[in-house]
Design a protein around this motif. Structure first.
Motif, PDB file in Angstrom:
ATOM      1  N   GLU A 115      16.370 -94.041  52.134  1.00 56.40           N
ATOM      2  CA  GLU A 115      15.921 -95.049  53.072  1.00 56.40           C
ATOM      3  C   GLU A 115      16.014 -96.482  52.136  1.00 56.40           C
ATOM      4  O   GLU A 115      16.769 -97.337  52.810  1.00 56.40           O
ATOM      5  N   GLU A 138      15.394 -81.763  57.263  1.00 57.28           N
ATOM      6  CA  GLU A 138      14.630 -82.505  58.292  1.00 57.28           C
ATOM      7  C   GLU A 138      14.505 -83.711  58.013  1.00 57.28           C
ATOM      8  O   GLU A 138      14.494 -84.751  58.755  1.00 57.28           O
ATOM      9  N   ALA A 139      14.370 -84.086  56.601  1.00 53.23           N
ATOM     10  CA  ALA A 139      13.784 -85.689  56.256  1.00 53.23           C
ATOM     11  C   ALA A 139      15.235 -86.467  56.596  1.00 53.23           C
ATOM     12  O   ALA A 139      15.066 -87.334  57.002  1.00 53.23           O
ATOM     13  N   GLU A 141      17.679 -85.863  58.441  1.00 54.58           N
ATOM     14  CA  GLU A 141      18.056 -85.818  59.948  1.00 54.58           C
ATOM     15  C   GLU A 141      17.129 -87.058  60.565  1.00 54.58           C
ATOM     16  O   GLU A 141      17.796 -87.864  61.404  1.00 54.58           O
ATOM     17  N   LYS A 142      15.859 -87.077  60.179  1.00 53.20           N
ATOM     18  CA  LYS A 142      14.959 -87.965  60.644  1.00 53.20           C
ATOM     19  C   LYS A 142      15.249 -89.456  60.188  1.00 53.20           C
ATOM     20  O   LYS A 142      15.270 -90.508  61.035  1.00 53.20           O
ATOM     21  N   ARG A 145      18.547 -90.582  62.222  1.00 50.79           N
ATOM     22  CA  ARG A 145      18.430 -90.834  63.493  1.00 50.79           C
ATOM     23  C   ARG A 145      17.659 -92.200  63.630  1.00 50.79           C
ATOM     24  O   ARG A 145      18.105 -93.034  64.549  1.00 50.79           O
ATOM     25  N   GLU A 146      16.772 -92.484  62.933  1.00 49.76           N
ATOM     26  CA  GLU A 146      16.086 -94.091  62.865  1.00 49.76           C
ATOM     27  C   GLU A 146      16.923 -94.825  62.604  1.00 49.76           C
ATOM     28  O   GLU A 146      16.863 -96.116  62.978  1.00 49.76           O
TER      29      GLU A 146
END
Length: 354
Positions: A115, A138-139, A141-142, A145-146
């Motif tokens: 990020e 999972e992290a 993808e999150k 997406r954001e």
């Protein structure tokens, strides 16, 4: 006799030659012939996915994945701890690689640092499932997406690995596979794209075949299609994959039992069904690694410094981006021999020398 880090698996000769005979009888050698169509269908069934495009190699798979997701320029966040093809594909598509350092425990890209690396020019994230171990899907993808980013997994090592009951290559907008002869599943040379969206898959199908259908030219394309003989090798090997993985697991467990407990290995994620694609070990320092290589050379055993060097240090990059964890791991990691046919006694000798 020399022992290298890997040795291509060859299926029973008569099984492969039966398919070769059929190719000769049909006289269809390429252009999405029956063997290619069968392999794509079988791969989809094995992986539990709908859209698989078989291509000539794992590098072109990465390049056309970028192309078909409209990643023509801008920045692509990736890992420095990978084979050079990961970086090459980004540069070849005229994108800018932005390196994010890896996690200390399992050597995959660190999501907590992704990020911070995102800028207005960021178009995609290209993580790598190193040695068949899972990224934190999972992290990632999150985050994607954001921030409205595409995710292309370099899943070259992941064929046969499953995470939470799902094929590791089923994650991301596109996951790319390598079926090079050194992989546990191979088609001599080859690769594939596993695509989430049907429209992207249809586009990639055109792109890999020059971008036209007959005399109708639809889009810019390239020649990334694979031939019948390579596909036939894949169709012959795929039914043996369970036995291949089981044998590699058995050999890996011998390494586990015999190697010094002080030698570090990548941490395996929970809920990961591992494919035993490689057997990486981390030495205390580079001097210890080089000394071990000299000892093993006396037995005609040749492990591989895999990966070395850290990609962020390559000389043709425009600027240096520091990734101290990756650089440290690259200086002292090696993959030990692991393949079907490797003798137990030689594994024990390797462990003794280490």
């Amino acid at each position: 006799m020399y022992t290298y880090v890997t040795k291509p698996y060859l299926p029973p000769k008569d099984e492969y030659l039966k398919r070769v005979e059929a190719i000769f009888d049909r006289n269809v050698l390429t252009n999405q012939g029956p063997e290619v169509q069968e392999l794509e269908a079988s791969l989809g069934k094995f992986l539990g996915v709908e859209h698989v495009q078989y291509v000539t190699n794992g590098t072109i798979a990465l390049q056309i994945a970028l192309h078909c997701l409209d990643i023509f320029d801008g920045e692509v966040i990736t890992t420095p701890f990978s084979y050079v093809a990961t970086l090459s594909s980004i540069l070849w598509e005229r994108c800018t690689p932005v390196f994010v350092d890896v996690e200390e425990e399992n050597f995959t890209i660190d999501p907590q640092k992704i990020e911070k690396a995102i800028t207005p020019r960021t178009k995609a994230i290209m993580p790598v499932h190193i040695f068949g171990y899972a990224c934190d899907v999972e992290a990632i993808e999150k985050i994607a997406r954001e921030h409205g980013l595409k995710v292309i997994y370099d899943a070259a090592h992941s064929f046969g690995s499953r995470y939470k009951g799902k094929a590791l290559s089923a994650y991301g907008d596109i996951s790319t596979l390598s079926f090079h002869a050194t992989k546990l599943f191979h088609t001599i040379e080859g690769g594939a794209c596993v695509i989430k969206d049907k429209a992207v898959s249809d586009r990639l199908d055109f792109v890999k075949r020059f971008g036209h259908e007959g005399n109708t030219h639809i889009m810019l394309g390239i020649n990334a299609k694979q031939d019948e003989f390579n596909a036939a090798m894949g169709n012959t090997i795929l039914p043996h994959l369970g036995d291949i993985i089981n044998e590699r697991k058995r050999l890996s467990l011998i390494y586990d039992d015999c190697l010094p407990k002080t030698m570090r290995r990548p941490a395996m994620q929970q809920d990961l069904e591992y494919n035993y694609a490689y057997y990486p070990v981390l030495f205390e320092n580079e001097q210890a690694l080089l000394a071990a290589f000299e000892r093993l050379k006396e037995h005609r055993v040749f492990p591989r410094r895999y990966f070395y060097p850290s990609l962020n240090t390559l000389p043709y990059l425009k600027e240096y981006q520091a990734c101290p964890i990756s650089e440290g791991i690259c200086s002292r990691i090696a993959c030990l021999p692991l393949f079907v046919g490797l003798e137990d006694a030689l594994v024990e000798t390797i462990c003794k020398e280490l």
